[in-house]
Design a protein around this motif. Structure first.
Motif, mmCIF file in Angstrom:
data_model
loop_
_atom_site.group_PDB
_atom_site.id
_atom_site.type_symbol
_atom_site.label_atom_id
_atom_site.label_comp_id
_atom_site.label_asym_id
_atom_site.label_seq_id
_atom_site.Cartn_x
_atom_site.Cartn_y
_atom_site.Cartn_z
ATOM 1 N N SER A 59 0.840 -1.197 0.000
ATOM 2 C CA SER A 59 0.000 0.000 0.000
ATOM 3 C C SER A 59 0.878 1.251 0.000
ATOM 4 O O SER A 59 1.931 1.277 0.644
ATOM 5 C CB SER A 59 -0.904 0.009 1.232
ATOM 6 O OG SER A 59 -1.502 1.281 1.413
ATOM 7 N N SER A 60 0.412 2.282 -0.691
ATOM 8 C CA SER A 60 1.142 3.557 -0.685
ATOM 9 C C SER A 60 1.098 4.231 0.679
ATOM 10 O O SER A 60 1.819 5.198 0.924
ATOM 11 C CB SER A 60 0.566 4.495 -1.750
ATOM 12 O OG SER A 60 -0.804 4.753 -1.500
ATOM 13 N N SER A 61 0.267 3.702 1.586
ATOM 14 C CA SER A 61 0.147 4.301 2.915
ATOM 15 C C SER A 61 1.294 3.900 3.848
ATOM 16 O O SER A 61 1.406 4.437 4.945
ATOM 17 C CB SER A 61 -1.185 3.899 3.565
ATOM 18 O OG SER A 61 -1.217 2.511 3.853
ATOM 19 N N VAL A 62 2.121 2.945 3.430
ATOM 20 C CA VAL A 62 3.276 2.546 4.245
ATOM 21 C C VAL A 62 4.548 2.836 3.458
ATOM 22 O O VAL A 62 4.639 2.561 2.269
ATOM 23 C CB VAL A 62 3.213 1.062 4.664
ATOM 24 C CG1 VAL A 62 2.015 0.825 5.554
ATOM 25 C CG2 VAL A 62 3.186 0.135 3.466
ATOM 26 N N THR A 66 8.161 2.178 8.258
ATOM 27 C CA THR A 66 6.868 2.012 8.931
ATOM 28 C C THR A 66 6.841 0.701 9.710
ATOM 29 O O THR A 66 7.130 -0.364 9.163
ATOM 30 C CB THR A 66 5.707 2.004 7.916
ATOM 31 O OG1 THR A 66 5.701 3.218 7.177
ATOM 32 C CG2 THR A 66 4.357 1.826 8.618
ATOM 33 N N ARG A 96 1.512 0.661 13.004
ATOM 34 C CA ARG A 96 0.512 0.585 11.942
ATOM 35 C C ARG A 96 -0.171 -0.765 12.008
ATOM 36 O O ARG A 96 0.478 -1.797 12.118
ATOM 37 C CB ARG A 96 1.205 0.761 10.577
ATOM 38 C CG ARG A 96 0.290 0.647 9.355
ATOM 39 C CD ARG A 96 -0.613 1.834 9.226
ATOM 40 N NE ARG A 96 -1.053 2.025 7.856
ATOM 41 C CZ ARG A 96 -2.072 1.383 7.277
ATOM 42 N NH1 ARG A 96 -2.760 0.486 7.944
ATOM 43 N NH2 ARG A 96 -2.397 1.638 6.027
ATOM 44 N N TYR A 117 -2.186 -5.714 -3.692
ATOM 45 C CA TYR A 117 -2.904 -4.837 -2.775
ATOM 46 C C TYR A 117 -4.377 -4.747 -3.173
ATOM 47 O O TYR A 117 -5.273 -4.809 -2.324
ATOM 48 C CB TYR A 117 -2.287 -3.444 -2.743
ATOM 49 C CG TYR A 117 -3.050 -2.500 -1.839
ATOM 50 C CD1 TYR A 117 -3.075 -2.694 -0.460
ATOM 51 C CD2 TYR A 117 -3.774 -1.436 -2.368
ATOM 52 C CE1 TYR A 117 -3.796 -1.860 0.375
ATOM 53 C CE2 TYR A 117 -4.498 -0.582 -1.542
ATOM 54 C CZ TYR A 117 -4.505 -0.799 -0.178
ATOM 55 O OH TYR A 117 -5.232 0.031 0.642
ATOM 56 N N ARG A 121 -6.020 -6.145 -0.095
ATOM 57 C CA ARG A 121 -6.011 -4.969 0.781
ATOM 58 C C ARG A 121 -5.008 -5.113 1.926
ATOM 59 O O ARG A 121 -5.086 -4.386 2.922
ATOM 60 C CB ARG A 121 -7.402 -4.660 1.348
ATOM 61 C CG ARG A 121 -8.511 -4.639 0.325
ATOM 62 C CD ARG A 121 -8.188 -3.784 -0.873
ATOM 63 N NE ARG A 121 -8.228 -2.348 -0.584
ATOM 64 C CZ ARG A 121 -8.014 -1.397 -1.507
ATOM 65 N NH1 ARG A 121 -7.701 -1.742 -2.765
ATOM 66 N NH2 ARG A 121 -8.070 -0.123 -1.151
ATOM 67 N N VAL A 123 -1.474 -4.420 3.612
ATOM 68 C CA VAL A 123 -0.596 -3.258 3.466
ATOM 69 C C VAL A 123 0.830 -3.653 3.153
ATOM 70 O O VAL A 123 1.617 -2.836 2.645
ATOM 71 C CB VAL A 123 -0.633 -2.364 4.723
ATOM 72 C CG1 VAL A 123 -2.032 -1.806 4.930
ATOM 73 C CG2 VAL A 123 -0.159 -3.110 5.967
ATOM 74 N N ASP A 148 9.117 0.324 -0.613
ATOM 75 C CA ASP A 148 7.741 0.804 -0.764
ATOM 76 C C ASP A 148 7.058 0.208 -1.982
ATOM 77 O O ASP A 148 7.662 -0.502 -2.792
ATOM 78 C CB ASP A 148 7.694 2.328 -0.776
ATOM 79 C CG ASP A 148 8.506 2.940 -1.899
ATOM 80 O OD1 ASP A 148 8.551 2.348 -2.998
ATOM 81 O OD2 ASP A 148 9.084 4.010 -1.691
#
Length: 210
Positions: A59-62, A66, A96, A117, A121, A123, A148
């Motif tokens: 995920s781009s959120s991590v 992280t 996270r 992903y 879903r 991460v 990433d």
């Protein structure tokens, strides 16, 4: 008794500082090694298991560095819930959350990360957590993102590893065959080193509580 499964020798050295009495098994970043390592821990008497080390971001959120304490592990189409009580021992409230995908193979391209992903879903992804989850023992996952979701891994990331450590002949051979990968490899190395420092600092700040 808690047993710990890691992929690489450097990961074992980090967690050993904080869990000196726990048995640690090394997968050498192979699917068979992960299954065998988890089985050895159970045979040694481990009643709870920890999957520890690096993970690849999906995920781009991590981003690299992280810290993830996963709430579930996905193996193919099946989801295994992490043990919340054990997860609390590893700073769950300061990390996270999210799903972690198990893969038997190194996920090398940004395109594949994006596809996985979208399907799961999750991460992040690693190569050990599924083996821990499938033992049926209560488990927790403590991982740090080392690369990433937008990065294609350079060939040396695969060719330069053997038996859970840097394999110099493979690394040098890969660089000779693909010299243009050097900048990408240096960037990956910087992020991996920073990630290892980040998880060591996390453990120092939030030491395992039993």
């Amino acid at each position: 008794m808690l047993g710990v499964l890691v992929g690489m020798k450097q990961e074992a050295r980090i967690i050993r500082r904080f869990l000196p009495a726990a048995p640690i098994a090394l997968s050498n970043a192979t699917a068979s090694g992960a299954v065998e390592g988890a089985a050895r821990l159970v045979q040694a008497g481990a009643t709870r298991l920890l999957s520890f080390g690096c993970a690849g971001g999906l995920s781009s959120s991590v981003v690299p560095g992280t810290i993830i304490v996963a709430d579930r592990v996905v193996v193919q189409d099946k989801s295994y819930n992490a043990d919340i009580a054990l997860s609390r021992c590893f700073g769950v409230d300061h990390a996270r959350r999210g799903g972690l995908l198990h893969s038997n193979n190194l996920i090398e391209t940004a395109e594949e990360k994006s596809l996985l992903y979208g399907q799961t879903r999750c991460v992040a992804v690693d190569m050990e957590s599924g083996a821990v989850a499938q033992t049926g023992k209560p488990f927790a996952v403590l991982r740090v993102v080392c690369d990433d979701s937008d990065r294609d891994l350079p060939p040396a990331a695969r060719d330069g590893l053997k038996d859970g450590a840097i394999y110099l002949p493979g690394l040098l051979g890969s660089l000779v065959r693909h010299p243009k990968q050097i900048p990408a490899l240096m960037g990956l190395g910087r992020d991996a080193a920073a990630a290892q420092k980040a998880i060591a600092l996390f453990l120092e700040t939030y030491p395992p509580q039993f």
